[in-house]
Design an enzyme around this catalytic site. Structure first.
Site, PDB file in Angstrom:
ATOM      1  N   ASP A   1       0.839  -1.190   0.000  1.00 54.46           N
ATOM      2  CA  ASP A   1       0.000   0.000   0.000  1.00 54.46           C
ATOM      3  C   ASP A   1       0.881   1.250   0.000  1.00 54.46           C
ATOM      4  OD1 ASP A   1      -2.330  -1.428   0.060  1.00 54.46           O
ATOM      5  OD2 ASP A   1      -2.625  -1.257   2.225  1.00 54.46           O
TER       6      ASP A   1
ATOM      7  N   LYS B   1      -3.750   2.871  -2.711  1.00 52.48           N
ATOM      8  CA  LYS B   1      -4.971   3.608  -3.016  1.00 52.48           C
ATOM      9  C   LYS B   1      -4.903   4.971  -2.357  1.00 52.48           C
ATOM     10  CE  LYS B   1      -7.665   0.314  -1.402  1.00 52.48           C
ATOM     11  NZ  LYS B   1      -6.750  -0.832  -1.253  1.00 52.48           N
TER      12      LYS B   1
ATOM     13  N   MET C   1      -7.256   8.026   9.624  1.00 50.99           N
ATOM     14  CA  MET C   1      -7.607   8.449   8.261  1.00 50.99           C
ATOM     15  C   MET C   1      -8.755   9.452   8.282  1.00 50.99           C
ATOM     16  SD  MET C   1      -7.354   4.685   6.445  1.00 50.99           S
ATOM     17  CE  MET C   1      -8.493   3.942   7.634  1.00 50.99           C
TER      18      MET C   1
END
Length: 246
Positions: free
Chosen positions: A35, A56, A171
């Site tokens: 990632d 992503k 996040m």
């Protein structure tokens, strides 16, 4: 014989916080699917020839989850031992559970390798304990980046407000105005301390503090950007006292 897929947590970004097992598997694996969240210092130690970036970004996928799932199976069926390298811990808002289910459904051998979650490590690296005898006997972990296809948020902010203790949001920098408002509407004192920890454990780590009422302006003035962790509760107020005494 198929290879094995290892769902590996890389920790919060500091390469010295990789587990011994994670480091060994990175060295021994044939392919590493990673990632964006593993720290650059960790990724730079992996030979480029066996690295595949499947990261992503918020607001748009570079590689869809279905493509990642299919690639893991494809590589393993070709006999490769694969490290699926994820930030933090693979089972803490990392979609590791979904990937495990997919591998199991396709008969691919797998193993989960836990990692140090940034939900605890980033505040700790910034001298903020998520629990404290005088301030918080419980801690709740919340994602600030839910599945965008959900018709509504699954996070019950009123229940979190009633629970008390520390709330750690991962996040969640972009949605900071939304959930701080939700918490105030749920009855949390607007003067409750809040801390933002940017790039916790990594070079460039920064901390910005305020209250539930002021933290959005603090974020904007400081230019805090992802990756960052939000800590809400009395423990966040300890940071300034501790730093002043250093």
């Amino acid at each position: 014989m198929p290879g094995t897929v290892y769902l590996v947590g890389s920790g919060p970004g500091d390469p010295e916080l990789l587990t011994v097992k994670a480091k060994r598997l990175l060295d021994e694996s044939d392919v590493v699917l990673h990632d964006k969240l593993p720290g650059p210092a960790i990724l730079e130690e992996i030979p480029e020839s066996k690295r595949e970036d499947v990261g992503k970004r918020a607001g748009g996928e570079r590689t869809s989850q279905s493509e990642i799932n299919e690639r893991m199976v494809e590589l393993a069926e070709d006999g490769n031992d694969v490290v699926r390298l994820k930030g933090g811990d693979p089972f803490v808002f990392g979609r590791g559970g979904e990937e495990m289910q997919y591998l199991a459904a396709h008969g691919v051998p797998f193993e989960v390798v836990p990692g140090v979650t940034s939900a605890v490590a980033a505040p700790a690296a910034a001298d903020i304990p998520v629990t404290h005898r005088d301030h918080a006997s419980s801690v709740s972990f919340v994602t600030g980046h839910e599945d965008p296809t959900k018709p509504e948020s699954a996070v019950d902010w009123e229940a979190l407000a009633d629970t008390g203790g520390t709330i750690v949001v991962l996040m969640g920098v972009g949605r900071l105005p939304d959930y701080t408002r939700e918490l105030r509407d749920a009855g949390v004192d607007p003067e409750t301390p809040v801390a933002l920890v940017e790039k916790g454990t990594r070079p460039g780590q920064r901390v910005a503090t305020g209250t539930l009422d002021t933290i959005v302006d603090v974020r904007d003035e400081a230019g805090i950007e992802p990756p960052a962790v939000t800590v809400v509760g009395g423990v966040a107020g300890l940071w300034e006292d501790v730093e002043a005494g250093r």
